[in-house]
Design a protein around this motif. Sequence first.
Motif, short mmCIF file in Angstrom:
data_model
loop_
_atom_site.label_atom_id
_atom_site.label_comp_id
_atom_site.label_asym_id
_atom_site.label_seq_id
_atom_site.Cartn_x
_atom_site.Cartn_y
_atom_site.Cartn_z
N PHE A 178 0.96 -1.00 -0.05
CA PHE A 178 -0.06 -0.09 -0.07
C PHE A 178 0.90 1.37 -0.07
O PHE A 178 1.97 1.20 0.54
N PHE A 179 0.39 2.24 -0.73
CA PHE A 179 1.08 3.64 -0.70
C PHE A 179 0.04 4.75 -0.40
O PHE A 179 -1.09 4.44 -1.26
N ALA A 180 0.65 5.70 0.36
CA ALA A 180 -0.52 6.60 0.41
C ALA A 180 0.14 7.98 0.59
O ALA A 180 1.30 8.05 1.23
N ASP A 181 -0.44 9.12 0.16
CA ASP A 181 0.34 10.53 0.27
C ASP A 181 -0.18 11.16 1.79
O ASP A 181 -1.47 11.04 1.95
N ALA A 182 0.73 11.70 2.38
CA ALA A 182 0.33 12.78 3.31
C ALA A 182 1.11 13.95 3.11
O ALA A 182 2.42 14.19 3.05
N ASP A 183 0.62 14.99 3.72
CA ASP A 183 0.96 16.36 3.76
C ASP A 183 0.90 16.99 5.29
O ASP A 183 -0.19 16.75 5.81
N LEU A 184 1.82 17.72 5.75
CA LEU A 184 1.90 18.11 7.14
C LEU A 184 2.31 19.53 6.97
O LEU A 184 3.25 19.96 6.46
N TRP A 185 1.54 20.46 8.02
CA TRP A 185 1.88 21.68 8.39
C TRP A 185 2.21 21.96 9.46
O TRP A 185 1.19 21.77 10.21
N ALA A 186 3.19 22.74 10.09
CA ALA A 186 3.33 22.95 11.60
C ALA A 186 4.24 24.20 11.34
O ALA A 186 5.51 24.08 11.33
N THR A 187 3.74 25.39 11.59
CA THR A 187 4.46 26.64 11.41
C THR A 187 4.24 27.47 12.96
O THR A 187 3.26 27.94 13.30
N PRO A 188 5.41 27.52 13.76
CA PRO A 188 5.54 28.01 15.01
C PRO A 188 5.11 29.53 15.17
O PRO A 188 5.53 30.12 14.03
N GLU A 189 4.52 30.13 15.92
CA GLU A 189 4.36 31.54 16.09
C GLU A 189 5.66 32.31 16.16
O GLU A 189 5.95 33.58 15.68
N LYS A 190 6.60 31.77 16.79
CA LYS A 190 7.99 32.42 16.70
C LYS A 190 9.05 31.31 17.02
O LYS A 190 8.93 30.57 17.95
N PRO A 191 9.98 31.22 16.11
CA PRO A 191 10.92 30.17 16.14
C PRO A 191 11.54 30.15 17.39
O PRO A 191 12.16 31.14 18.05
N GLY A 192 11.63 28.95 18.16
CA GLY A 192 12.35 28.69 19.50
C GLY A 192 11.31 29.08 20.50
O GLY A 192 11.57 28.61 21.78
N ALA A 193 9.96 29.44 20.25
CA ALA A 193 9.20 29.77 21.38
C ALA A 193 8.17 29.04 21.48
O ALA A 193 7.58 28.89 22.74
N SER A 194 7.65 28.04 20.45
CA SER A 194 6.49 27.41 20.51
C SER A 194 6.84 26.24 19.52
O SER A 194 7.35 26.49 18.65
N TRP A 195 6.17 24.96 19.86
CA TRP A 195 6.34 23.82 18.69
C TRP A 195 5.09 23.38 18.37
O TRP A 195 4.41 22.20 19.30
N PRO A 196 4.60 23.55 17.30
CA PRO A 196 3.68 22.63 16.85
C PRO A 196 3.72 21.45 16.36
O PRO A 196 5.11 21.22 16.18
N ASN A 197 3.00 20.38 16.46
CA ASN A 197 3.41 19.00 16.03
C ASN A 197 2.50 18.29 15.01
O ASN A 197 1.32 18.55 15.40
N ALA A 198 2.66 17.51 14.13
CA ALA A 198 2.03 17.05 13.21
C ALA A 198 2.66 15.53 13.05
O ALA A 198 3.93 15.26 12.75
N LEU A 199 1.76 14.55 12.71
CA LEU A 199 2.01 13.22 12.72
C LEU A 199 1.16 12.46 11.51
O LEU A 199 -0.26 12.91 11.61
N ALA A 200 1.56 11.70 10.61
CA ALA A 200 0.88 11.28 9.65
C ALA A 200 1.47 9.53 9.97
O ALA A 200 2.39 9.30 10.10
N GLU A 201 0.40 8.72 9.82
CA GLU A 201 0.54 7.22 9.98
C GLU A 201 -0.17 6.37 8.79
O GLU A 201 -1.53 6.61 8.86
N LEU A 202 0.33 5.31 8.53
CA LEU A 202 -0.41 4.36 7.74
C LEU A 202 -0.16 2.95 8.37
O LEU A 202 0.87 2.59 8.59
N TYR A 203 -1.24 2.30 8.74
CA TYR A 203 -1.45 1.34 9.44
C TYR A 203 -2.24 0.24 9.25
O TYR A 203 -3.51 0.65 8.65
N GLY A 204 -2.08 -0.88 9.44
CA GLY A 204 -3.13 -1.91 9.19
C GLY A 204 -3.08 -3.33 10.18
O GLY A 204 -1.97 -3.42 10.64
N SER A 205 -3.95 -4.40 9.93
CA SER A 205 -3.75 -5.55 10.25
C SER A 205 -4.55 -6.49 9.60
O SER A 205 -5.45 -6.36 8.83
N LEU A 206 -4.19 -7.76 9.66
CA LEU A 206 -5.02 -8.87 9.24
C LEU A 206 -5.77 -9.76 10.36
O LEU A 206 -5.03 -10.79 11.00
N PRO A 207 -6.83 -9.33 11.04
CA PRO A 207 -7.33 -9.85 12.20
C PRO A 207 -7.52 -11.23 12.09
O PRO A 207 -8.00 -11.70 10.86
#
Length: 247
Positions: free
Chosen positions: A139-168
């Motif tokens: 499987f292949f899937a595209d993901a885009d993330l944006w994380a822009t802090p209000e001031k460099p070094g002062a705050s840290w937004p976080n973004a995460l993408a994941e592709l996962y599954g199982s064979l129950p």
Amino acid sequence: MSINMKMSVKHVLAAALLAGGIGSAGTAGAQQLAGVSVGQLRWELVDLTPDDGITPWIGMNSYATQSYASIYDQEGNEIDGVRIDRYGTTGFDNGYASMQANAQPDAANVLLTVHSGYGYVSANRSFRFILSPHTQVNFFADADLWATPEKPGASWPNALAELYGSLPGYNDGERFMQSFHLTDGTLHDTLTVSAASQGEWVNGYLALDAYAVAESHAAPVPEPATYGMLVGGVAVLALAGRRRRIA
């Protein structure tokens, strides 16, 4: 990639968001941008036993497509929130944040701008599939993330993408996952996971999730009505001052 246990990223990020543990104080009037987009799922099949007379086959069913977001004040009280349970577009715009969310059959995305408080967004797609015997699916899937802090070094937004599954119920509940993470800037990448059957048809589950959190310790941006009241109040005070001077 096989894993033995998968933690709920949604719960981990939400807990961190409400605890205020992802960043530190920003500057007044600043803002953070956090966003996620997931889509363009595709796959390729590999015949593991070409001489068995079985043509590799997969049946895919889009189980759900969702987008949602919430904004909290600095005390952890929810100010606003929206959710798309299937398909559509929604959003909100208030003194704490603005958000636009969109969920369609082939993609889901959320973009959040935080002026004050804490914001959490998520975009999710999930699938059920049936896989023929002696077949590997990549499987292949595209993901885009944006994380822009209000001031460099002062705050840290976080973004995460994941592709996962199982064979129950197959091969001791085989699981697979890949993810990537972003704390500053923008990122476009392709996630890849693989699963394989043996001598029988198998049912599988696949999910493409992306999460983002952002915070700002600035004061909320006044609503237009608030600006009007402020202007009106200033006018009343000025008029009263002129009357006192005349008297």
